[in-house]
Design an enzyme around this catalytic site. Structure first.
Site, PDB file in Angstrom:
ATOM      1  NE  ARG A 125      18.085 -34.293  41.906  1.00 35.02           N
ATOM      2  CZ  ARG A 125      16.855 -34.793  41.823  1.00 35.02           C
ATOM      3  NH1 ARG A 125      17.556 -36.151  41.359  1.00 35.02           N
ATOM      4  NH2 ARG A 125      15.447 -34.393  41.233  1.00 35.02           N
ATOM      5  CE  LYS A 147      30.126 -13.918  40.758  1.00 35.03           C
ATOM      6  NZ  LYS A 147      30.209 -12.284  40.859  1.00 35.03           N
ATOM      7  CD  GLU A 189      34.706  -7.357  32.700  1.00 33.17           C
ATOM      8  OE1 GLU A 189      35.117  -6.776  33.306  1.00 33.17           O
ATOM      9  OE2 GLU A 189      33.657  -7.455  32.359  1.00 33.17           O
ATOM     10  CE  LYS A 231      36.089 -14.416  37.548  1.00 34.91           C
ATOM     11  NZ  LYS A 231      35.208 -13.995  36.619  1.00 34.91           N
ATOM     12  CD  GLU A 241      29.856 -10.889  43.849  1.00 34.29           C
ATOM     13  OE1 GLU A 241      30.963 -11.975  43.065  1.00 34.29           O
ATOM     14  OE2 GLU A 241      29.950  -9.978  44.092  1.00 34.29           O
ATOM     15  NE  ARG A 245      34.030 -13.962  41.543  1.00 34.99           N
ATOM     16  CZ  ARG A 245      33.898 -16.111  40.985  1.00 34.99           C
ATOM     17  NH1 ARG A 245      33.635 -16.622  41.279  1.00 34.99           N
ATOM     18  NH2 ARG A 245      33.630 -16.097  39.364  1.00 34.99           N
ATOM     19  CG  ASN A 249      31.012  -8.110  40.330  1.00 34.74           C
ATOM     20  OD1 ASN A 249      31.102  -8.297  39.593  1.00 34.74           O
ATOM     21  ND2 ASN A 249      30.883  -7.981  41.524  1.00 34.74           N
ATOM     22  CG  HIS A 252      30.891  -5.314  36.406  1.00 31.95           C
ATOM     23  ND1 HIS A 252      32.599  -5.106  36.263  1.00 31.95           N
ATOM     24  CD2 HIS A 252      30.666  -6.925  35.777  1.00 31.95           C
ATOM     25  CE1 HIS A 252      32.963  -5.756  35.564  1.00 31.95           C
ATOM     26  NE2 HIS A 252      31.880  -6.900  34.860  1.00 31.95           N
ATOM     27  CG  HIS A 256      25.559  -5.273  35.532  1.00 30.69           C
ATOM     28  ND1 HIS A 256      25.664  -6.152  36.856  1.00 30.69           N
ATOM     29  CD2 HIS A 256      26.474  -5.863  34.474  1.00 30.69           C
ATOM     30  CE1 HIS A 256      26.325  -7.177  36.182  1.00 30.69           C
ATOM     31  NE2 HIS A 256      26.477  -7.356  34.783  1.00 30.69           N
ATOM     32  CG  HIS A 270      29.688  -7.070  29.897  1.00 25.80           C
ATOM     33  ND1 HIS A 270      28.857  -6.882  30.646  1.00 25.80           N
ATOM     34  CD2 HIS A 270      30.829  -7.568  30.630  1.00 25.80           C
ATOM     35  CE1 HIS A 270      29.291  -7.118  31.924  1.00 25.80           C
ATOM     36  NE2 HIS A 270      30.862  -7.240  32.079  1.00 25.80           N
TER      37      HIS A 270
HETATM   38  P1  NAD Z   1      29.404 -12.384  23.235  1.00 30.84           P
HETATM   39  O1  NAD Z   1      29.294 -14.377  23.634  1.00 30.84           O
HETATM   40  O2  NAD Z   1      27.796 -12.658  23.303  1.00 30.84           O
HETATM   41  O3  NAD Z   1      30.009 -12.488  22.595  1.00 30.84           O
HETATM   42  C1  NAD Z   1      30.294 -11.821  21.265  1.00 30.84           C
HETATM   43  C2  NAD Z   1      30.347 -11.777  19.942  1.00 30.84           C
HETATM   44  O4  NAD Z   1      31.021 -12.221  19.568  1.00 30.84           O
HETATM   45  C3  NAD Z   1      28.538 -12.520  19.248  1.00 30.84           C
HETATM   46  O5  NAD Z   1      27.691 -12.107  18.952  1.00 30.84           O
HETATM   47  C4  NAD Z   1      29.647 -13.578  19.406  1.00 30.84           C
HETATM   48  O6  NAD Z   1      29.234 -14.698  18.623  1.00 30.84           O
HETATM   49  C5  NAD Z   1      30.992 -13.147  18.728  1.00 30.84           C
HETATM   50  N1  NAD Z   1      32.046 -13.792  18.863  1.00 30.84           N
HETATM   51  C6  NAD Z   1      32.329 -15.178  19.738  1.00 30.84           C
HETATM   52  N2  NAD Z   1      33.820 -15.651  19.484  1.00 30.84           N
HETATM   53  C7  NAD Z   1      34.372 -14.798  18.560  1.00 30.84           C
HETATM   54  C8  NAD Z   1      35.292 -14.804  17.400  1.00 30.84           C
HETATM   55  N3  NAD Z   1      36.654 -15.210  17.499  1.00 30.84           N
HETATM   56  N4  NAD Z   1      35.240 -14.290  16.242  1.00 30.84           N
HETATM   57  C9  NAD Z   1      34.276 -13.752  15.760  1.00 30.84           C
HETATM   58  N5  NAD Z   1      33.265 -13.474  16.133  1.00 30.84           N
HETATM   59  C10 NAD Z   1      33.223 -13.745  17.960  1.00 30.84           C
HETATM   60  O7  NAD Z   1      29.788 -11.434  24.496  1.00 30.84           O
HETATM   61  P2  NAD Z   1      31.259 -11.899  25.230  1.00 30.84           P
HETATM   62  O8  NAD Z   1      31.599 -10.481  25.142  1.00 30.84           O
HETATM   63  O9  NAD Z   1      31.841 -12.360  24.669  1.00 30.84           O
HETATM   64  O10 NAD Z   1      30.661 -12.235  27.210  1.00 30.84           O
HETATM   65  C11 NAD Z   1      29.390 -10.874  27.053  1.00 30.84           C
HETATM   66  C12 NAD Z   1      28.667 -11.743  28.235  1.00 30.84           C
HETATM   67  O11 NAD Z   1      29.927 -12.595  28.911  1.00 30.84           O
HETATM   68  C13 NAD Z   1      27.570 -11.248  28.931  1.00 30.84           C
HETATM   69  O12 NAD Z   1      26.214 -12.201  29.817  1.00 30.84           O
HETATM   70  C14 NAD Z   1      28.526 -10.740  30.703  1.00 30.84           C
HETATM   71  O13 NAD Z   1      27.354 -10.703  31.569  1.00 30.84           O
HETATM   72  C15 NAD Z   1      28.657 -12.426  30.925  1.00 30.84           C
HETATM   73  N6  NAD Z   1      30.004 -12.458  31.691  1.00 30.84           N
HETATM   74  C16 NAD Z   1      30.242 -13.081  32.675  1.00 30.84           C
HETATM   75  C17 NAD Z   1      30.656 -12.896  33.128  1.00 30.84           C
HETATM   76  C18 NAD Z   1      31.141 -13.995  34.476  1.00 30.84           C
HETATM   77  O14 NAD Z   1      31.803 -14.393  35.370  1.00 30.84           O
HETATM   78  N7  NAD Z   1      30.794 -15.576  34.271  1.00 30.84           N
HETATM   79  C19 NAD Z   1      32.734 -12.453  33.817  1.00 30.84           C
HETATM   80  C20 NAD Z   1      31.802 -11.038  32.306  1.00 30.84           C
HETATM   81  C21 NAD Z   1      30.859 -11.689  31.903  1.00 30.84           C
HETATM   82  N1  GLY Z   2      32.816 -11.011  36.916  1.00 31.68           N
HETATM   83  C1  GLY Z   2      33.182 -10.961  38.140  1.00 31.68           C
HETATM   84  C2  GLY Z   2      33.098 -11.981  38.750  1.00 31.68           C
HETATM   85  O1  GLY Z   2      33.929 -13.127  37.889  1.00 31.68           O
HETATM   86  O2  GLY Z   2      33.059 -12.374  40.129  1.00 31.68           O
END
Ligand code: NAD
Ligand code: GLY
Length: 377
Positions: A125, A147, A189, A231, A241, A245, A249, A252, A256, A270
Site C-alpha cells: 500500500r 506520474k 522532451e 517541470k 493534472e 500540467r 503533453n 503527446h 501517442h 517515444h
Molecule cells: P527506456 O526506459 O526504454 O530506455 C530506452 C533504452 O535505453 C532502453 O533500451 C534502455 O535499456 C536503454 N538505456 C537506458 N539508459 C541507458 C544508458 N545510460 N546507456 C545505454 N542504454 C541505456 O525509454 P525512455 O525513453 O527512457 O523512456 C520512455 C518511457 O518514459 C515511456 O514509457 C514513456 O511513456 C515514459 N514517460 C513517462 C513520463 C512521466 O512523467 N512519468 C514522461 C515522459 C515519458
Molecule cells: N510528461 C508529462 C507529465 O509529467 O505531466
C-alpha cells in the site's frame, strides 16, 4: 563539476524532494540516499542493458556507504511495460522481503522509472522510491513529478498512479553510454519545454542544442536543470493534472497515437513520436490561424536540424491514416465528455489546451499533413 539542486514541493501533505543534476552523482549515491532511507537497505530495479553498464558503480557506492542492496533486473524496452512484467517485478521484490518502510531505487530510463514508481505506489500500500534516471528523457521528464504506470493494449500509461519519488539523482555522465538515437529522442522532451512555455530557452537550444547532445558538460547540465526547474514549478501548482500540467503533453496526443500505430515498437521511440507530434501541433495551430507560419517553421527547422523526425514517413510509418490516428486519440487520458484535448500554440513558448477543435477539422488536417511527405523520407 558542480551540482544543480532543484526542489519539488507538491504540498498536500507530501514531502518535498530534491532533484540533483551533475556528473558523478552515482559514485556518491550512498551519501545522497542516506538522507532519505529509513533503513540502510535499498531495492534496486533496473533493466538488462543498464545493469551491464551502470549497476556495478551503484552497487559499489552503496556497499562503500554501508547500504545493503538487492537487485531486480527486468528486460529492457517499452514492450515490457505491462502487467505481466509489473507482476514479475513485484514478485521479485516481495520474495526478497521488501518491507513497507524500505525504498525502491529505479536505475534506468522512463520504462524502469514508471514501472518501479508504480510498484512502489501499490506494494504494501505504498513504499518510498528514488529515481536514478539514465536516459536524457528520464532525466528531464519522466523521473520528475510522480506520474507512474504501465501500458495496456488500449494505449500508453492507462494504468498507474501519482506517486512522488523521495529523491531524483540525474547523473549526466551516464548519458555518455546512451545510443545517439535515444539521446535525440530525449532531446525532443528538452525542446518541448522551450516550445510550450519558454521562448528564451528554445532560442538558447537553437544555438547550444548540439552541445547538450554531444558533451557531458555545462550546457547539458544547464539544459537538464532548466527542464527540471520548469517541470517542478508546474507540478507544484498542478500535481494531478487538473489544468496547467496538461501543457507538458505538447505533441503527446499525436505522438501517442503514432506510437500506438507503431505498436509501441522500437521503430518509433517515444521522443520521436513527441517530435513529430509537436510538429503536428504547430502545423494544426497554423491551419486554425492561431499561430504564425514562421513560428511553426522555426520549431520544425530546429527539430530537423538536430536530426529528429518531423513526419511519420521518416520512421517508416508510410501507411498511417488520419482515421487510424483519430481512433487512437479517442483513447487519450485527456478525453472528457468524448472531446479530445489538444495542446495547441499561439507561437514558440505559448502553448494552451483546448477541447474546441472539431474532430472533422483535425482529421482533414491530418490527411493533408500525412500526404505532405518530406523529400528525404
Ligand atoms: P527506456 O526506459 O526504454 O530506455 C530506452 C533504452 O535505453 C532502453 O533500451 C534502455 O535499456 C536503454 N538505456 C537506458 N539508459 C541507458 C544508458 N545510460 N546507456 C545505454 N542504454 C541505456 O525509454 P525512455 O525513453 O527512457 O523512456 C520512455 C518511457 O518514459 C515511456 O514509457 C514513456 O511513456 C515514459 N514517460 C513517462 C513520463 C512521466 O512523467 N512519468 C514522461 C515522459 C515519458
Ligand atoms: N510528461 C508529462 C507529465 O509529467 O505531466
Amino acid at each position: 563539476m558542480s551540482i544543480e539542486r532543484i526542489k519539488v514541493d507538491v504540498g498536500r501533505h507530501r514531502q518535498p524532494y530534491d532533484i540533483l543534476v551533475g556528473d558523478g552523482l552515482i559514485e556518491n549515491a550512498a551519501e545522497h540516499l542516506s538522507k532519505v532511507l529509513k533503513r540502510r537497505k535499498a531495492f534496486i530495479v533496473t533493466d538488462e542493458t543498464v545493469a551491464g553498464l551502470h549497476l556495478e558503480r551503484l552497487n559499489t557506492a552503496f556497499a562503500a556507504g554501508g547500504i545493503e542492496s538487492h537487485v531486480t533486473v527486468m528486460p529492457a524496452g517499452e514492450a515490457n511495460k505491462d502487467f505481466a512484467h509489473l507482476q514479475q517485478m513485484t514478485d521479485s521484490l516481495l520474495d526478497a522481503g521488501a518491507e513497507r518502510s524500505d525504498t525502491l531505487v529505479a536505475l534506468g530510463g522512463g520504462v524502469i522509472g514508471d514501472m518501479t514508481g508504480f510498484a512502489a505506489a501499490i506494494l504494501r500500500r505504498g513504499m518510498d522510491f528514488v529515481q536514478v534516471p539514465t536516459t536524457l528523457l528520464a532525466q528531464v521528464d519522466s523521473s520528475v513529478g510522480g506520474k507512474t504506470g504501465i501500458d495496456t493494449r488500449q494505449g500508453k500509461n492507462l494504468i498507474g498512479a501519482f506517486h512522488q519519488p523521495r529523491l531524483v539523482l540525474a547523473d549526466t555522465g551516464v548519458l555518455d553510454t546512451l545510443p545517439r538515437r535515444e539521446l535525440l529522442a530525449g532531446y525532443a522532451e528538452v525542446v518541448k519545454y522551450g516550445l510550450l512555455g519558454d521562448a528564451v530557452f528554445f532560442d538558447w537550444l537553437t544555438r547550444r542544442g548540439a552541445e547538450v547532445i554531444e558533451e557531458n558538460g555545462r550546457a547539458r547540465r544547464q539544459a537538464i536543470a532548466t527542464c527540471c526547474r520548469f517541470k517542478a514549478e508546474v507540478v507544484a501548482r498542478d500535481e494531478t493534472e487538473t489544468g496547467e500540467r496538461a501543457l507538458l503533453n505538447l505533441g503527446h496526443t499525436f505522438g501517442h497515437a503514432l506510437e500506438a500505430e507503431a505498436s509501441f515498437d522500437a521503430g518509433l521511440l517515444h521522443g520521436e513520436g513527441v517530435a513529430i507530434g509537436m510538429t503536428m501541433a504547430f502545423a494544426l495551430s497554423v491551419e486554425l490561424e492561431m499561430c504564425l507560419p514562421d513560428e511553426a517553421a522555426w520549431a520544425r527547422r530546429h527539430l530537423d536540424a538536430i536530426g529528429l523526425p518531423t513526419h511519420p514517413a521518416q520512421r517508416g510509418l508510410k501507411d498511417v491514416t488520419a482515421a487510424a490516428l483519430m481512433g487512437h486519440m479517442a483513447q487519450d487520458k485527456k478525453v472528457k465528455d468524448g472531446r479530445i484535448a489538444f495542446i495547441l500554440t499561439h507561437g514558440i513558448g505559448e502553448a494552451f489546451l483546448t477541447r474546441d477543435v472539431e474532430p472533422a477539422a483535425v482529421e482533414a488536417f491530418l490527411e493533408g499533413f500525412l500526404r505532405d511527405v518530406p523529400d528525404a523520407a
